[in-house]
Scaffold this motif. Structure first.
Motif, short mmCIF file in Angstrom:
data_model
loop_
_atom_site.label_atom_id
_atom_site.label_comp_id
_atom_site.label_asym_id
_atom_site.label_seq_id
_atom_site.Cartn_x
_atom_site.Cartn_y
_atom_site.Cartn_z
N PHE A 214 -6.97 -53.18 46.68
CA PHE A 214 -7.60 -53.75 47.86
C PHE A 214 -6.71 -53.60 49.09
O PHE A 214 -7.19 -53.28 50.18
CB PHE A 214 -7.93 -55.23 47.65
N GLU A 215 -5.39 -53.81 48.92
CA GLU A 215 -4.48 -53.66 50.05
C GLU A 215 -4.44 -52.22 50.53
O GLU A 215 -4.35 -51.96 51.74
CB GLU A 215 -3.08 -54.14 49.67
N ALA A 216 -4.50 -51.28 49.60
CA ALA A 216 -4.53 -49.87 49.96
C ALA A 216 -5.80 -49.53 50.74
O ALA A 216 -5.76 -48.81 51.75
CB ALA A 216 -4.42 -48.99 48.72
N PHE A 217 -6.93 -50.07 50.27
CA PHE A 217 -8.18 -49.83 50.99
C PHE A 217 -8.15 -50.47 52.38
O PHE A 217 -8.62 -49.87 53.35
CB PHE A 217 -9.38 -50.36 50.22
N ARG A 218 -7.62 -51.67 52.47
CA ARG A 218 -7.55 -52.33 53.78
C ARG A 218 -6.71 -51.51 54.76
O ARG A 218 -7.09 -51.37 55.93
CB ARG A 218 -6.98 -53.74 53.64
N LEU A 219 -5.62 -50.96 54.29
CA LEU A 219 -4.79 -50.10 55.15
C LEU A 219 -5.55 -48.84 55.55
O LEU A 219 -5.49 -48.41 56.70
CB LEU A 219 -3.50 -49.74 54.42
N LEU A 220 -6.28 -48.25 54.59
CA LEU A 220 -7.10 -47.07 54.88
C LEU A 220 -8.14 -47.39 55.96
O LEU A 220 -8.33 -46.61 56.91
CB LEU A 220 -7.78 -46.59 53.61
N ALA A 221 -8.80 -48.53 55.83
CA ALA A 221 -9.80 -48.94 56.82
C ALA A 221 -9.17 -49.17 58.18
O ALA A 221 -9.71 -48.75 59.22
CB ALA A 221 -10.52 -50.20 56.34
N GLN A 222 -8.02 -49.82 58.20
CA GLN A 222 -7.35 -50.09 59.46
C GLN A 222 -6.86 -48.81 60.13
O GLN A 222 -6.85 -48.70 61.36
CB GLN A 222 -6.17 -51.04 59.24
N TYR A 223 -6.49 -47.83 59.32
CA TYR A 223 -6.06 -46.53 59.84
C TYR A 223 -7.16 -45.90 60.69
O TYR A 223 -6.94 -45.48 61.83
CB TYR A 223 -5.68 -45.62 58.67
N PHE A 224 -8.38 -45.85 60.14
CA PHE A 224 -9.48 -45.23 60.87
C PHE A 224 -10.03 -46.16 61.96
O PHE A 224 -10.48 -45.70 63.01
CB PHE A 224 -10.59 -44.82 59.91
N GLU A 225 -9.99 -47.47 61.72
CA GLU A 225 -10.46 -48.41 62.72
C GLU A 225 -9.58 -48.35 63.97
O GLU A 225 -10.08 -48.41 65.11
CB GLU A 225 -10.46 -49.83 62.15
N TYR A 226 -8.29 -48.24 63.79
CA TYR A 226 -7.35 -48.13 64.92
C TYR A 226 -7.68 -46.90 65.76
O TYR A 226 -7.65 -46.94 66.99
CB TYR A 226 -5.93 -48.04 64.38
N ARG A 227 -8.02 -45.81 65.11
CA ARG A 227 -8.36 -44.59 65.83
C ARG A 227 -9.70 -44.71 66.54
O ARG A 227 -9.88 -44.17 67.63
CB ARG A 227 -8.35 -43.40 64.85
N GLN A 228 -10.64 -45.42 65.94
CA GLN A 228 -11.93 -45.64 66.60
C GLN A 228 -11.79 -46.54 67.82
O GLN A 228 -12.45 -46.34 68.84
CB GLN A 228 -12.92 -46.28 65.61
N GLN A 229 -10.92 -47.53 67.73
CA GLN A 229 -10.75 -48.49 68.82
C GLN A 229 -9.90 -47.95 69.96
O GLN A 229 -9.91 -48.50 71.06
CB GLN A 229 -10.14 -49.78 68.29
N ASN A 230 -9.15 -46.88 69.70
CA ASN A 230 -8.27 -46.30 70.72
C ASN A 230 -8.52 -44.80 70.83
O ASN A 230 -7.60 -43.98 70.69
CB ASN A 230 -6.80 -46.58 70.36
N LEU A 231 -9.78 -44.46 71.10
CA LEU A 231 -10.17 -43.06 71.09
C LEU A 231 -9.37 -42.20 72.06
O LEU A 231 -9.00 -41.06 71.74
CB LEU A 231 -11.67 -42.95 71.42
N ASP A 232 -9.08 -42.73 73.25
CA ASP A 232 -8.35 -41.94 74.24
C ASP A 232 -6.95 -41.56 73.77
O ASP A 232 -6.42 -40.52 74.15
CB ASP A 232 -8.26 -42.70 75.57
N MET A 233 -6.36 -42.41 72.94
CA MET A 233 -5.02 -42.11 72.42
C MET A 233 -5.01 -40.86 71.56
O MET A 233 -4.01 -40.15 71.48
CB MET A 233 -4.50 -43.28 71.58
N PHE A 234 -6.15 -40.60 70.91
CA PHE A 234 -6.19 -39.52 69.93
C PHE A 234 -6.95 -38.29 70.44
O PHE A 234 -7.23 -37.38 69.68
CB PHE A 234 -6.75 -40.04 68.61
#
Length: 327
Positions: free
Chosen positions: A66-86
């Motif tokens: 579960f912790e691995a999945f939560r990190l995976l979700a946060q990885y992509f969520e961070y990129r979605q929330q900060n699109l200009d950064m990427f």
């Protein structure tokens, strides 16, 4: 041993088994259990879910599914929330390129005695006229993306040394709560890397004061891995042997060449600055800094509480004991 472990030395395989609970007999099942959780977050676009990619998240969270999945979700969520950064997230982007060439980050040739990659940052190298703090963060994240491809580093992890020598109060004033939140979320909460230590050396009193402000927002695990050495390089050498450190850190090696890692990423484009002019630098990144709102750090109305600044002086900072707690 499965093909997913093919890049690991026998010593690292044993370390993965003992420290990370990695079992070759259940590896594919572990990966599939994390992949099966993707459907629980339809709000996130999981752009990559192949075995090798998910494995790095399992290793970062010691195979707790579960912790691995939560990190995976946060990885992509961070990129979605900060699109200009990427946008233009590549080494040749003008802001990222200049940050890399100034050593943000640098990487030492030798691993430490635990097999960890040593990253170095010389904070005073930041040229505010050419790139932003967001560009520095982007350069670090891009570098980590490249380094984490190495399965040895997925298991052994990284060590970070930040030298604050000659970092001015004016530069420190740019470390706003919103900028710090962005960095903490990107590095601590959203990236599958194991950081075995974050070492501050030669930090002025205002950086120590800044750390007291952000400390409550760091995970306990992260706080235990932060060491404040000040001018006491002997305490640094107790944790990282001077034989593998450059002379800037009291080591036995020659001074660090700031362009070492940049040349690795940029290759033949390292010396090509034709695309970099004054108007081309970092308009999106600057916009990001203006638009950031300190969500998780909204208790902090300023970088450093004025009362803290008045109570602290240089002598107090020098008398503070380094925080030398090990795992």
């Amino acid at each position: 041993m499965t093909h997913l472990q093919a890049g690991l030395s026998p010593e690292t395989l044993e370390k993965a088994r003992l420290e990370l609970n990695e079992n070759p007999d259940t590896l594919h099942q572990d990966i599939q259990e994390v992949r099966d959780m993707v459907i629980t977050r339809p709000d996130i676009g999981f752009l990559r879910t192949d075995d090798a990619f998910i494995l790095r998240f399992l290793r970062a969270r010691k195979f707790q599914h579960f912790e691995a999945f939560r990190l995976l979700a946060q990885y992509f969520e961070y990129r979605q929330q900060n699109l200009d950064m990427f946008k233009s997230f590549k080494a040749t982007d003008p802001g990222i390129k200049q940050a890399l060439k100034d050593g943000f980050p640098g990487g030492l040739a030798n691993l430490d005695h635990y097999g960890r990659k040593i990253l170095v940052l010389f904070a005073a190298n930041w040229d505010q006229s050419r790139y932003t703090l967001v560009d520095i963060l982007r350069a670090i994240l891009l570098s980590l993306e490249a380094m984490i491809e190495d399965p040895e580093l997925q298991v052994n992890g990284f060590v970070l040394i930040i030298d604050w020598s000659n970092f001015t109060f004016k530069q420190a004033s740019k470390l706003t709560p919103s900028m710090l939140r962005l960095a903490i979320e990107g590095l601590q909460d959203s990236f599958p890397a194991r950081f075995g230590g974050i070492h501050f050396v030669n930090q002025p009193w205002y950086i120590h004061a800044l750390y007291t402000v952000i400390r409550p927002f760091l995970k306990e695990k992260t706080r235990k891995r932060i060491f404040l050495h000040g001018n006491n390089l002997n305490s640094l050498h107790q944790l990282i042997h001077p034989e593998i450190l450059p002379s800037e850190f009291g080591g036995m090696l020659p001074p660090y060449d700031m362009g070492t890692w940049a040349r690795t990423l940029l290759d033949h484009e390292y010396d090509d600055d034709s695309e970099c002019n004054a108007d081309s630098y970092n308009t999106p990144a600057k916009d990001i800094e203006k638009e950031l709102s300190p969500k998780s750090m909204k208790r902090s109305q300023s970088v450093v509480d004025p009362g803290v600044l008045k109570r602290m002086d240089k002598n107090e900072e020098e008398n503070m004991q380094p925080l030398l707690s090990l795992d």
